[in-house]
Write a protein that holds these residues in place. Sequence first.
Motif, PDB file in Angstrom:
ATOM      1  N   ALA A  28       0.967  -1.244   0.010  1.00 56.53           N
ATOM      2  CA  ALA A  28      -0.069  -0.221   0.079  1.00 56.53           C
ATOM      3  C   ALA A  28       0.870   1.346   0.003  1.00 56.53           C
ATOM      4  CB  ALA A  28      -0.929  -0.022   1.094  1.00 56.53           C
ATOM      5  N   ALA A  31       2.152   1.697  -3.524  1.00 49.74           N
ATOM      6  CA  ALA A  31       1.154   2.301  -4.585  1.00 49.74           C
ATOM      7  C   ALA A  31       1.046   3.808  -4.225  1.00 49.74           C
ATOM      8  CB  ALA A  31       0.131   1.157  -4.230  1.00 49.74           C
ATOM      9  N   ASP A  32       0.937   4.080  -2.887  1.00 50.73           N
ATOM     10  CA  ASP A  32       0.654   5.270  -2.601  1.00 50.73           C
ATOM     11  C   ASP A  32       1.837   6.267  -3.161  1.00 50.73           C
ATOM     12  OD1 ASP A  32      -0.887   7.721  -1.239  1.00 50.73           O
ATOM     13  OD2 ASP A  32       1.135   7.575   0.208  1.00 50.73           O
ATOM     14  N   ARG A  33       3.180   5.706  -3.069  1.00 48.75           N
ATOM     15  CA  ARG A  33       4.018   6.683  -3.581  1.00 48.75           C
ATOM     16  C   ARG A  33       4.388   6.814  -4.959  1.00 48.75           C
ATOM     17  NH1 ARG A  33       6.917   4.141   0.462  1.00 48.75           N
ATOM     18  NH2 ARG A  33       7.954   2.460  -0.781  1.00 48.75           N
ATOM     19  N   ALA A  35       1.501   6.705  -6.877  1.00 47.40           N
ATOM     20  CA  ALA A  35       0.477   7.479  -7.262  1.00 47.40           C
ATOM     21  C   ALA A  35       0.830   8.834  -7.064  1.00 47.40           C
ATOM     22  CB  ALA A  35      -0.759   7.246  -6.382  1.00 47.40           C
ATOM     23  N   ASP A  43      -3.321   5.063 -11.077  1.00 46.63           N
ATOM     24  CA  ASP A  43      -2.188   4.966 -10.017  1.00 46.63           C
ATOM     25  C   ASP A  43      -2.928   5.351  -8.681  1.00 46.63           C
ATOM     26  OD1 ASP A  43      -0.306   3.735 -11.716  1.00 46.63           O
ATOM     27  OD2 ASP A  43       0.569   5.845 -11.813  1.00 46.63           O
ATOM     28  N   GLU A  46      -5.442   2.451  -7.779  1.00 45.07           N
ATOM     29  CA  GLU A  46      -4.455   1.415  -7.017  1.00 45.07           C
ATOM     30  C   GLU A  46      -4.075   1.722  -5.876  1.00 45.07           C
ATOM     31  OE1 GLU A  46      -2.727  -2.338  -6.810  1.00 45.07           O
ATOM     32  OE2 GLU A  46      -4.254  -1.651  -7.858  1.00 45.07           O
ATOM     33  N   ALA A  47      -3.554   2.780  -5.492  1.00 36.20           N
ATOM     34  CA  ALA A  47      -3.405   3.183  -3.963  1.00 36.20           C
ATOM     35  C   ALA A  47      -4.585   3.019  -3.118  1.00 36.20           C
ATOM     36  CB  ALA A  47      -2.764   4.685  -3.996  1.00 36.20           C
ATOM     37  N   THR A  50      -5.683  -0.473  -2.520  1.00 35.29           N
ATOM     38  CA  THR A  50      -4.624  -1.173  -1.637  1.00 35.29           C
ATOM     39  C   THR A  50      -4.622  -0.605  -0.090  1.00 35.29           C
ATOM     40  OG1 THR A  50      -2.763   0.004  -2.085  1.00 35.29           O
ATOM     41  CG2 THR A  50      -3.045  -1.977  -3.343  1.00 35.29           C
ATOM     42  N   ARG A  81      -5.499   6.539   2.278  1.00 35.19           N
ATOM     43  CA  ARG A  81      -4.148   6.533   2.105  1.00 35.19           C
ATOM     44  C   ARG A  81      -3.395   7.186   3.090  1.00 35.19           C
ATOM     45  NH1 ARG A  81      -3.834   8.642  -3.893  1.00 35.19           N
ATOM     46  NH2 ARG A  81      -1.614   8.958  -3.416  1.00 35.19           N
TER      47      ARG A  81
END
Length: 109
Positions: A28, A31-33, A35, A43, A46-47, A50, A81
């Motif tokens: 997660a 995915a955050d980074r 995005a 993206d 997806e972030a 997750t 997030r």
Amino acid sequence: MTRLQTALRHSGQYPRASLEREFRLRRAALADRLALESGEECDAAEAARTAYELVAFDLADGRFVLGPAGPGSSRWEESARPYVRQEYERWAELTDGGRDARLKDTGGS
């Protein structure tokens, strides 16, 4: 991540919950980074996905919350997030940035 993925799939056995939590948290956070860097809608989606998976895992288990606000907090209603960021930051502090994936002694917390 490969080490975690391999461990999760090892012999088809269900992994220890802490290892699964680490995998979900790191996935997660990555995915955050990604995005944040790309700015792409796919993206960001997806972030978000997750992040909510981590929240759901933590709600179901409840043992692994490291930050001040738990997964059931109203702070995460708009987006999970920031929860990932909170948890990853604390996890990284406790594990020397992931170099020692075993949590250090937190003095009883």
